[in-house]
Enzyme design. Structure first.
Site, PDB file in Angstrom:
ATOM      1  CG  ASP A 485     -13.143   7.282  -6.779  1.00 28.78           C
ATOM      2  OD1 ASP A 485     -14.191   6.617  -6.673  1.00 28.78           O
ATOM      3  OD2 ASP A 485     -12.010   6.779  -6.672  1.00 28.78           O
ATOM      4  CG  ASP A 555     -11.882  -0.212  -7.499  1.00 26.15           C
ATOM      5  OD1 ASP A 555     -11.737   0.559  -8.467  1.00 26.15           O
ATOM      6  OD2 ASP A 555     -12.039   0.181  -6.332  1.00 26.15           O
TER       7      ASP A 555
HETATM    8  C1  DGJ Z   1     -11.393   3.861  -6.093  1.00 26.28           C
HETATM    9  C2  DGJ Z   1     -11.341   3.777  -7.589  1.00 26.28           C
HETATM   10  O1  DGJ Z   1     -12.294   2.861  -8.046  1.00 26.28           O
HETATM   11  C3  DGJ Z   1      -9.930   3.387  -8.011  1.00 26.28           C
HETATM   12  O2  DGJ Z   1      -9.867   3.226  -9.392  1.00 26.28           O
HETATM   13  C4  DGJ Z   1      -8.981   4.462  -7.544  1.00 26.28           C
HETATM   14  O3  DGJ Z   1      -9.255   5.662  -8.210  1.00 26.28           O
HETATM   15  C5  DGJ Z   1      -9.092   4.637  -6.047  1.00 26.28           C
HETATM   16  N1  DGJ Z   1     -10.443   4.852  -5.624  1.00 26.28           N
HETATM   17  C6  DGJ Z   1      -8.256   5.803  -5.588  1.00 26.28           C
HETATM   18  O4  DGJ Z   1      -8.409   6.066  -4.246  1.00 26.28           O
END
Ligand code: DGJ
Length: 745
Positions: A485, A555
């Site tokens: 991430d 997301d």
């Molecule tokens: C952002 C990601 O896009 C989510 O899927 C998740 O992993 C969160 N970060 C976790 O902090």
């Protein structure tokens, strides 16, 4: 970035097998031809359905001559001649198109390269020196007319798609350091014309890859990121179409994608003589790369292709190219496993019993990979602390990760883990020990985003730390998958540890180190797969998908919003890498209620995952999920690696959307149909399939939902494509999907 040349040269078998759908009309199977006509000084590249040509004009500049459908082998292209000065305001040096123009002489259009020399000279005029042809690659060397600045232009052509990868290496062979103020990988020049339109992708967090389409007008349309990474806001992809065709699968389309995950810029420019060109590479904003004597700077690769089959044909070429030439497991990546991810269920509240309970439930419905997301490390109770401290949290996992990993394995799944290696919370042991490791300007504030700062990966010690903890994590734990991430963009991009004139190298060296860490990790841990994530789809580009097996698309997991996000995504990237989770309803973002079936079908358009809180599910939800996952496994090869036809667009308030994927060998097709909302009792529009063999028969089986009762079970490809069929869809947020199997040739 292409596969080894041997594969290109010995390709006939490989290309013939996938010629069936994607390259139906391409001259596949033949090795590319790259020639140089010594007399006319014309370079010509022929591959698949394309020809590409440029020449050396009488001044010594490289001048584009042709890019488009494949020409006859005996066709002779007129040699390059510089254009005449149009008026004193339109000098010949500016109106003669160039393959790679230095900013010098009188150049008023976008330069490919701009340099400042230490004596104040800023004039750079690049002329042809020599070239080298080696199978599917061509290198042309240019040099400034008086100074020892050399530029190697590289062309690498993929014989199957005709996609050309272009890049430049700028070499300082003078005795003094110089500053590269802007450096592009390539300029792509289109045939003269006024009826061009541009497709590009825009977005933001939670709303990525929104397709834009507008006329190309005089002046520039700049697509870019100044954020240190690719960004949600624009994606480094474009397509230019000639004429209004109104159909996805017809018309001439030129397209390109830049393989760079740092700040980038693509400039689409129509000059005053209506010449359209597209220049792309490092973003010149705040650029200033110091090149010491003997040093060189390599630009990213800017890939470009042409399709005579519209923007649909363009994306099918690009998907196939990504699968066979870009992805880490090219040319035959395995289908993506169906995964479960804990994030939406638990957020940061992960612990051993909670994750084990979710894993049991996930395994019961056919999940193949269990991924624990954020929260497992350091003092990570929420997003205020812990990033940078990559030890297992002892309160949440008193016996380390092993018991959970063993449990996951015993359930028949492999184990994946979330990391965010490039970031640090100020509230962390790492930051307390190394406050100098973040991007910063001395004595200036450090702007936080999600309570975190960006580690300066350009620093050798930071690079070593990041590689070191990841390598240790993978050595000590049986981990099959990392979700990597990256949850903010840069601010105050200073690098105080190096001299002021070297600090701006951070724009390049950070990303180079990111790629090299990924490459080294993959080499050392070849079984580990990686998902590229940046707060959803904030860092998706060909540079990163060269090192990662899949990407987190957004997301925003609302299944209706996802139809548009996934539609936009598919113009530039193969659905094989597009992770899509089934999550809970009502959805947390839009509070929209949808059926589990609708959510599954939306996610089954890409690489299927689950992100719902299984602790809240009823027995009937598990039963339905199990049968949908089973059905997905029968079609995933086709969805992930087949030829995608976007039959009805979800954009612009459309009430319906339809996609169809056809297997590479043509044995199967999969159709997804969605209805937003019925109005006035109108019927769902008839669906006409594409890409089938007219004379073969196909048997249709519903995956979910149904077609009207008049629909035959088996019919010819001609029937499904010309007569079409009617999905039986009425109501709000309804969906149906169908599998067609070829029963005879
Ligand atoms: C952002 C990601 O896009 C989510 O899927 C998740 O992993 C969160 N970060 C976790 O902090």
């Amino acid at each position: 970035m292409f596969g080894v040349r041997l594969r290109f040269l010995g390709l006939p078998l490989l290309t013939l097998t996938f010629g069936c759908q994607v390259f139906a009309q391409a001259q596949v199977g033949s090795a590319p031809s790259i020639t140089f006509d010594q007399n006319a000084k014309v370079f010509r590249i022929d591959a698949a359905d394309i020809s590409y040509a440029f020449g050396v004009n009488e001044r010594g500049e490289l001048q584009p001559l042709y890019w488009g459908g494949r020409l006859g082998a005996s066709d002779v292209l007129p040699p390059a001649h510089s254009s005449h000065e149009v008026a004193a305001f339109d000098l010949s040096s500016s109106v003669s198109p160039q393959e790679f123009a230095g900013w010098g002489a009188g150049l008023y259009v976008e330069p490919a390269l701009k340099i400042t020399f230490p004596d104040g000279n800023r004039d750079l005029v690049l002329h042809y020196v020599s070239h080298h042809i080696d199978g599917s690659s061509l290198t042309v060397t240019l040099k400034d007319i008086s100074r020892d600045v050399f530029v190697e232009l590289r062309y690498e052509v993929d014989p199957a798609s005709g996609i050309i990868g272009r890049s430049a290496v700028i070499q300082n062979k003078t005795k003094d350091p110089l500053t590269v103020e802007s450096a592009s990988a390539a300029t792509w020049t289109l045939p003269h014309g006024t009826d061009y339109s541009l497709y590009y992708l825009t977005g933001r967090w939670g709303s990525e890859t929104s397709l834009q389409h507008e006329a190309v007008r005089p002046g520039q349309r700049v697509l870019e990121s100044r954020r240190g990474s690719t960004g949600h806001q624009n994606n480094p992809w474009f397509a230019v179409e000639q004429g209004p065709t109104g159909d996805e699968d017809t018309g001439d389309v030129w397209f390109g994608a830049l393989a760079w995950s740092g700040s980038w810029r693509i400039t689409v420019e129509q000059d005053q003589l209506q010449q359209v060109r597209v220049t792309g590479g490092f973003n010149p904003f705040d650029f200033g790369y110091r090149l010491a004597p003997g040093e060189s700077l390599k630009t990213p690769i800017f890939y470009g292709g042409y399709s005579h089959h519209g923007v649909g044909g363009a994306s099918r070429l690009l998907h196939r190219f990504e699968i066979t030439e870009i992805l880490p497991e090219r040319p035959n990546p395995k289908p993506r496993p169906v995964l479960y991810n804990s994030w939406e269920a638990t957020e940061f509240k992960v612990d051993e019993p909670g994750q084990a309970a979710l894993a049991e439930k996930a395994a019961s419905i056919g999940i193949e990979r269990f991924v624990m997301d954020d929260g497992w490390f350091g003092q990570r109770a929420d997003d205020h602390a812990g990033l940078g401290d990559w030890y297992v949290n002892p309160q949440k996992f008193p016996h380390g990760l092993k018991p959970l990993i063993d449990k996951v394995h015993s359930l028949g799944m492999d184990f994946g883990l979330w990391v965010e290696p490039e970031m640090v919370n100020p509230n962390s042991d790492l930051y307390r020990a190394h406050p100098d490791w973040v991007l910063n300007f001395t004595g200036r504030p450090r702007t936080e985003g999600r309570n975190q700062l960006v580690l300066n990966l350009a620093r050798p010690d930071v690079r070593a730390y990041v590689y070191g903890f990841l390598d240790k994590l993978l050595n000590e734990n049986d981990i099959a998958f990392l979700k990597w991430d990256y949850n903010r963009n840069w601010s105050e991009p200073g690098w105080p540890a190096v001299s002021p004139d070297e600090q701006k190298q951070v724009w390049v060296k950070y990303t180079e180190n990111l790629y090299s860490i990924l490459a080294e990790l993959r080499e050392k841990h070849p079984k580990v797969e990686i998902e590229d994530c940046s707060g959803g789809g904030g860092r998706i580009d060909l540079g990163l998908i060269h090192h990662t097996d899949e990407v987190w698309t957004s997301d925003n997991t609302d299944p209706f919003d996802r139809l548009s996000i996934q539609d936009g995504f598919s113009y530039a990237y193969t659905p094989g890498v597009m992770m899509a989770w089934v999550t809970d309803s009502p959805h947390w973002l839009n509070h929209r209620t949808t059926s589990l079936e609708y959510r599954f079908l939306s996610s089954m358009q890409g690489s299927l995952g689950l992100g719902a809180n299984l602790n809240h599910w009823q027995p009937e939800d598990f039963a339905e999920a199990k049968s949908m996952i089973e059905a997905y496994k029968q079609i995933r090869e086709t969805v992930q690696h087949g030829a995608l036809y976007r039959l009805v667009s979800p954009r612009d308030g459309s009430e319906q959307s339809v996609t169809e994927s056809v297997a590479e060998d043509g044995h199967q097709a999969v159709v997804f149909t969605f209805l937003h909302s019925s109005t006035m009792g109108f019927h769902y529009p008839r669906v006409f399939l594409r890409g089938l063999e007219k004379n073969a028969n196909y048997k249709m089986t519903p995956i979910a939902g149904k077609a009207t009762k008049e629909t035959p079970e088996t019919a010819s490809g001609a029937y499904w494509m010309s007569h079409g069929f009617d999905p039986d869809l009425v109501g709000d947020f309804q969906a149906a999907a169908f599998r067609l199997e070829r029963t005879s040739n």
